[in-house]
Design a protein around this motif. Structure first.
Motif: not given
Ligand code: P6P
Length: 281
Positions: A35, A41, A45, A49, A69, A85, A88, A90, A101
């Motif tokens: 990211n 990532q 993630d 997103d 992301e 986020d 968060d 991950s 999150t």
């Protein structure tokens, strides 16, 4: 515009939480991409997103969507800016530890600082799925079941601090911070799990301090101001605690760039006062 776009954002996040949680098992692989702040990532993630981005963009009264992301802010209409986020912590997925999150709702065009926050909250994917939402007054705690929030009452920081958790490698800590932590170790119990939301939930429940300091090789630390630090500072300050970048409230830190990092501390006022007296960076 929706009657209450802020409420609509948190309803949407709660409704999406079960899908994010259910989709985690099949999305544990690391993608060959990073990211904007260099985090490797995971499929999870990107997927979280995409889910949240699509749904929050459709909320009437939301004008901008930004995420940890994504490189740029997405213009999605007129109204508040939402910074997320999506997953968060991950990296905890591989070890099956809690993640979350994080949501910040700003009354201003991004990037803007925490002084423009009008609401903030988080979802915690722990043994159960919970959510905390801060608007005016004390934050409200919820259990999330089938995408619906069931209130479990206001969230208030306990008077007495009990736990602490600080990120980064100790050899990379500034010496004044390392000396401060030696004192904290004699008073509080270590609780650090690698996902800000889960560690902050410990502080909100038991009292204490969570942080990610400036590092010798990274003076701004690791956590992102708009997506992590400012929203969680908003929640903890509304719960009766304080926040700091080592010098001032995280809600006073100006945002110059979207993915700006900041040293981050949240917790009991006494802990934050001791920290600010101990460090000079
Ligand atoms: P470290 C997760 O990647 C995160 O942004 C926060 O949720 C967490 O507090 C921190 O980074 C963990 O960082 O260096 O301990 O792995």
């Amino acid at each position: 515009m929706a009657a209450d776009p802020i409420e609509a954002v948190f309803e949407t996040v709660a409704a999406t939480a079960p899908e994010i949680r259910a989709g985690l098992p099949g999305r544990r692989t690391t993608l060959d991409q990073q990211n904007e702040t260099g985090d490797q990532q995971l499929q999870a993630d990107v997927w979280a997103d995409e889910l949240l981005g699509d749904r929050l963009a459709a909320v009437e009264g939301i004008g901008e969507y930004a995420s940890e992301e994504r490189k740029e802010v997405a213009d999605v209409g007129e109204g508040y800016a939402v910074a997320v986020d999506p997953l968060d912590g991950s990296s905890n997925l591989k070890s099956n530890n809690p993640m979350g999150t994080v949501v910040g709702i700003y009354d201003g065009s991004l990037p803007t600082g925490g002084h423009d926050l009008v609401a903030a909250g988080f979802v915690l994917y722990g043994p159960i799925t919970t959510m905390v939402v801060a608007r005016e007054g004390r934050p409200e705690g919820y259990v999330v079941e089938d995408g619906q929030r069931r209130s479990i009452g206001p969230v208030e920081l306990p008077e007495e601090p009990t736990v602490f958790g600080f990120g980064g490698r100790e050899p990379d800590w500034p010496t004044d911070f390392a000396a401060y932590v030696e004192g904290v170790r004699n008073e509080l119990k270590l609780r650090y799990g690698g996902a800000m939301i889960a560690d902050v939930s410990q502080v909100l429940t038991y009292g204490g301090i969570f942080g990610y300091p400036a590092l010798q090789n990274r003076p701004s630390g690791k956590l992102r101001l708009l997506f992590e630090a400012a929203p969680i500072a908003y929640v903890v300050e509304h719960a009766g605690g304080r926040s700091s970048d080592g010098d001032r409230s995280l809600l006073s830190v100006p945002a110059n760039t979207l993915h700006q990092r900041t040293p981050t501390f949240v917790g009991n006022e006494s802990c934050i006062e001791d920290l600010e007296a101990a460090v000079d960076w």
